[in-house]
Design a protein around this motif. Structure first.
Motif, short mmCIF file in Angstrom:
data_model
loop_
_atom_site.label_atom_id
_atom_site.label_comp_id
_atom_site.label_asym_id
_atom_site.label_seq_id
_atom_site.Cartn_x
_atom_site.Cartn_y
_atom_site.Cartn_z
N LYS A 326 -42.77 72.76 -88.82
CA LYS A 326 -41.73 72.09 -89.61
C LYS A 326 -41.84 70.58 -89.41
O LYS A 326 -41.68 70.10 -88.29
N PRO A 327 -42.14 69.82 -90.47
CA PRO A 327 -42.22 68.36 -90.31
C PRO A 327 -40.86 67.78 -89.91
O PRO A 327 -39.82 68.36 -90.21
N ALA A 328 -40.89 66.65 -89.23
CA ALA A 328 -39.65 66.03 -88.77
C ALA A 328 -39.39 64.74 -89.53
O ALA A 328 -40.32 64.02 -89.87
N PRO A 329 -38.12 64.46 -89.82
CA PRO A 329 -37.81 63.22 -90.55
C PRO A 329 -38.07 61.98 -89.70
O PRO A 329 -37.79 61.98 -88.50
N VAL A 330 -38.61 60.96 -90.33
CA VAL A 330 -38.83 59.68 -89.67
C VAL A 330 -37.98 58.66 -90.39
O VAL A 330 -38.00 58.60 -91.61
N LEU B 41 -60.04 64.84 -86.99
CA LEU B 41 -59.59 63.53 -87.48
C LEU B 41 -59.52 63.46 -89.00
O LEU B 41 -59.04 62.48 -89.54
N ARG B 42 -60.06 64.49 -89.68
CA ARG B 42 -60.12 64.42 -91.14
C ARG B 42 -58.72 64.22 -91.71
O ARG B 42 -57.79 64.93 -91.35
N PRO B 43 -58.53 63.23 -92.59
CA PRO B 43 -57.18 62.93 -93.08
C PRO B 43 -56.61 64.07 -93.91
O PRO B 43 -57.34 64.73 -94.64
N LYS B 44 -55.32 64.28 -93.76
CA LYS B 44 -54.63 65.28 -94.57
C LYS B 44 -53.99 64.57 -95.77
O LYS B 44 -53.23 63.63 -95.58
N LEU B 45 -54.32 65.02 -96.97
CA LEU B 45 -53.70 64.42 -98.14
C LEU B 45 -52.25 64.89 -98.19
O LEU B 45 -51.97 66.06 -98.04
N SER B 46 -51.34 63.92 -98.39
CA SER B 46 -49.95 64.32 -98.40
C SER B 46 -49.67 65.13 -99.66
O SER B 46 -50.11 64.78 -100.76
N ALA B 47 -48.98 66.21 -99.47
CA ALA B 47 -48.67 67.09 -100.59
C ALA B 47 -47.72 66.37 -101.54
O ALA B 47 -46.64 65.95 -101.14
N ALA B 48 -48.16 66.21 -102.79
CA ALA B 48 -47.28 65.57 -103.78
C ALA B 48 -46.16 66.56 -104.07
O ALA B 48 -46.40 67.68 -104.48
N THR B 49 -44.92 66.12 -103.81
CA THR B 49 -43.81 67.03 -104.00
C THR B 49 -43.56 67.27 -105.48
O THR B 49 -43.12 68.35 -105.87
N GLU B 74 -39.27 61.32 -101.15
CA GLU B 74 -39.54 61.91 -99.83
C GLU B 74 -41.03 62.29 -99.78
O GLU B 74 -41.53 62.95 -100.68
N HIS B 75 -41.72 61.84 -98.75
CA HIS B 75 -43.13 62.19 -98.59
C HIS B 75 -43.30 62.96 -97.30
O HIS B 75 -42.68 62.65 -96.29
N ILE B 76 -44.17 63.95 -97.33
CA ILE B 76 -44.55 64.62 -96.08
C ILE B 76 -45.98 64.21 -95.76
O ILE B 76 -46.91 64.52 -96.50
N THR B 77 -46.13 63.43 -94.68
CA THR B 77 -47.46 63.02 -94.25
C THR B 77 -47.67 63.52 -92.85
O THR B 77 -46.98 63.09 -91.93
N GLY B 78 -48.60 64.45 -92.67
CA GLY B 78 -48.81 65.01 -91.35
C GLY B 78 -47.54 65.66 -90.86
O GLY B 78 -46.95 66.49 -91.53
N TRP B 79 -47.08 65.23 -89.67
CA TRP B 79 -45.90 65.85 -89.07
C TRP B 79 -44.61 65.19 -89.51
O TRP B 79 -43.53 65.63 -89.14
N ALA B 80 -44.72 64.11 -90.30
CA ALA B 80 -43.54 63.29 -90.56
C ALA B 80 -43.04 63.42 -92.00
O ALA B 80 -43.82 63.43 -92.94
N ILE B 81 -41.74 63.52 -92.14
CA ILE B 81 -41.11 63.40 -93.46
C ILE B 81 -40.54 62.00 -93.53
O ILE B 81 -39.69 61.63 -92.72
N THR B 82 -41.04 61.21 -94.47
CA THR B 82 -40.50 59.86 -94.57
C THR B 82 -39.78 59.71 -95.91
O THR B 82 -40.21 60.26 -96.92
N THR B 83 -38.69 58.99 -95.87
CA THR B 83 -37.94 58.71 -97.08
C THR B 83 -38.17 57.25 -97.41
O THR B 83 -37.88 56.39 -96.61
N GLU B 84 -38.74 57.00 -98.57
CA GLU B 84 -39.07 55.63 -98.93
C GLU B 84 -38.42 55.25 -100.24
O GLU B 84 -38.30 56.06 -101.14
#
Lengths: 427, 168
Positions: A326-330, B41-49, B74-84
């Motif tokens: 589960k990804p975590a919010p940043v 190390l291969r980059p993970k493309l962020s899933a376009a929501t 809202e983007h999910i990049t790797g382990w992080a959900i960022t709101t931009e």
């Protein structure tokens, strides 16, 4: 007839090559892990979970680093014993000193590394490091504060362990290895036997790590009171010894004694009675480590309650591994979603945030659960006036310690300001 | 006697072959880590929501000028959900077309200049007309329109990542 003897001797000498290869594995896997790991209490566990569950070969790389550190400790110890038996402290002083320093730094790297995943076992290992430091005579209080970077374990503590683990200790290790390499005949170090022994040990480690994952306990937030933390194999002797030693002696046995012993061993080339001193230190050490490590394994297997709990924990870990990540919010500074309603009052940050969290989200400290204040206004008897009364006299509202009265710290005006801010907190 | 001579004869080639074993072992060890490191190390493309994001109510979008609005993606990049937050411009004069504020040159954010009635990029002085068409500067094309729709009286768009927008 002399040939076979010489040959075994040559193979025994390859402990150095094995240590070299394992050190290299630790450096490479450590650098790889650093590409994902975040040393902060709100993201460390998430990033380690991500490594375990999502990143290709992540679980293998982490396992190599985890078990590699245990194998490395074992082989460095073996290396030191081998050097002692061949009287390197007379014949090759640099080799001897490098061996002892490697032993010290490898153990220090293992000790600091255990805190980094910030799971339950990391938290307990940090607590134990804290306790060991605090128990030191004279400098104990200062040693604890310096290690923690404050009066309690916090995200600063994790940063300190991280900096020690990935910058300070590796710098010393590199310096020691470079010193060894440049002060000796290259052929001695990179001989074919060393390479073969190192390669075979690496192969075994790689296969071992394909089968066994590095353990990861529950996150600090999810840990239950019956959780039993266990350290890595290289620290089981210390863990078991601490069970038998009365409080204050633990610090001496766990920190002061190893420090003194390593110093004596480093200085061994210049001491008299070298065989006696070195032999008794290494002999007693070997017996202690073997006995305590076995005792710890045996007592965990024999006690039915303990072994049941340990297998429950292993089962929980299996379940956790099968759950999707589960990804975590940043939170980014520019985001408007967090900036609603303004920050907490200064007095809240000063007196309340330590336990209830900087934004009223609640915290967990060891086995104490400090409740979140979010949505507290939806509960009965939690108006601004009620909160002011609670701040004055918690027992009157049925709230037990560690919550205490703040009548002596806050004015009515400040309490009202805190109350007005708290009732606005929403999940 | 016989044995001795043969062993001497074969000594050099066998020696050099034996020397390859340790090298091969170490090379294999580090190749296995190297291969893992590449995948690791291969980059993970962020899933376009691909979710539809509210821009504004259609009723408030009037007038001849482009209107600056913000969308929260809202983007999910790797382990992080960022709101931009991203800036967009709505063109009421062009059937509420929504333009990304990201300059198609190098990805800076353009601003609407009311005095000159054009968009200007603060980085390399690209200029765009009120309908987003390129006027001058290094930008290869006009401002990119975002996929849009109207739902329940609300104008909605899909956010398109910068790397796609800057691709010529």
């Amino acid at each position: 007839m002399t040939l076979p003897v010489e040959k075994t001797h040559a193979w025994v000498e390859t402990t150095g090559g094995i240590v070299g290869v394992l050190l290299l594995v630790q450096f490479v896997t450590g650098v790889l892990l650093a590409f994902y790991y975040v040393p902060s209490v709100d993201h460390a566990y998430t990033t380690v979970s991500y490594l375990e569950k999502v990143v290709s070969s992540g679980a293998w790389v982490r396992s190599l680093h985890h078990y590699g550190s245990q194998w490395l400790s074992f082989f460095v110890f073996l290396h030191v014993i081998r050097l002692f038996l061949s009287r390197a402290y007379v014949a090759n002083k640099i080799q001897w000193i490098v061996g002892i320093l490697l032993l010290g730094f490898v153990m220090a790297a293992g000790g600091t590394g255990y805190s980094l995943p910030w799971d339950a076992r990391a938290f307990f290992s940090t607590r134990i490091a804290e306790g060991l430091m605090a128990g030191l005579p004279l400098a104990g209080r200062m040693a604890r504060l310096w290690l923690l970077g404050g009066s309690d374990i916090s995200t600063i503590t994790l940063s300190r362990f991280f900096a020690l683990h990935v910058l300070v200790i590796p710098a010393f290790l590199i310096a020691v290895v470079v010193w060894r390499v440049f002060r000796s005949n290259i052929g001695d170090i990179f001989g074919p036997r060393h390479a073969i022994a190192g390669g075979v040990v690496f192969l075994l480690l790689a296969l071992w790590c394909l089968k066994y994952r590095a353990p990861l306990g529950p996150s600090v937030v999810d840990v239950t009171a019956d959780y039993l933390p266990r350290p890595g194999a290289q620290f089981l002797w210390l863990y078991q010894s601490l069970k038998y030693l009365p409080g204050g002696l633990g610090s001496l046995a766990g920190v002061a004694l190893p420090g003194v012993v390593l110093s004596i061993l480093v200085l061994l080339p210049w001491l008299k009675q070298q065989r006696l001193i070195g032999g008794s230190i290494l002999g007693v050490g070997l017996v202690l480590v073997v006995m305590m490590t076995s005792a710890s394994y045996i007592s965990d297997r024999l006690d039915p309650k303990t072994s049941r709990q340990l297998s429950v924990q292993a089962a929980h870990e299996d379940v956790w591994r099968r759950e999707p990540f589960k990804p975590a919010p940043v939170t980014l500074a520019a985001s408007t979603t967090t900036a609603s309603g303004g920050g907490p009052p200064v007095m809240y940050t000063k007196f309340c945030a330590n336990c209830h969290g900087p934004n009223g989200e609640g915290t967990r400290q060891g086995r104490l659960n400090f409740p979140p204040l979010l949505d507290v206004s939806t509960k009965p008897h939690r108006t601004v006036n009620d909160i002011v009364e609670i701040l004055k006299d918690p027992p009157a509202y049925g709230i037990s310690p560690p919550m205490r009265s703040f009548s002596d710290k806050l004015t009515d005006e400040q309490m009202k300001e805190i109350g007005e801010w708290i009732v606005k907190l929403k999940r | 006697m016989m044995n001795e001579t043969t062993s001497i004869d074969h000594e050099p080639s066998r020696r050099s072959f034996l020397k390859l074993i340790p090298l091969g072992l170490l090379a294999g060890a580090f190749a296995s880590i190297g291969g893992a490191a590449f995948r690791f190390l291969r980059p993970k493309l962020s899933a376009a929501t691909g979710s539809w994001l509210d821009v504004a109510s259609v009723s408030e979008l009037t007038g001849p000028q482009p209107l600056a609005r913000k969308i929260v993606a809202e983007h999910i990049t790797g382990w992080a959900i960022t709101t931009e937050e991203h800036n967009v411009f709505v063109l009421p004069a062009k059937n509420n077309q929504v333009l990304s504020a990201i300059c198609p040159h190098e990805g800076c954010e353009v601003a609407w200049d009311q005095n000159t009635s054009r968009f200007s990029c603060p980085c390399h002085e690209s200029y765009f007309a009120a309908d987003g068409a390129r006027i001058s500067g290094p930008a290869p094309r006009g401002l990119d329109p975002l996929p849009m729709r109207v739902q329940d009286g609300k104008l909605q768009v899909q956010y398109v990542a910068k790397e796609q927008a800057t691709r010529a």
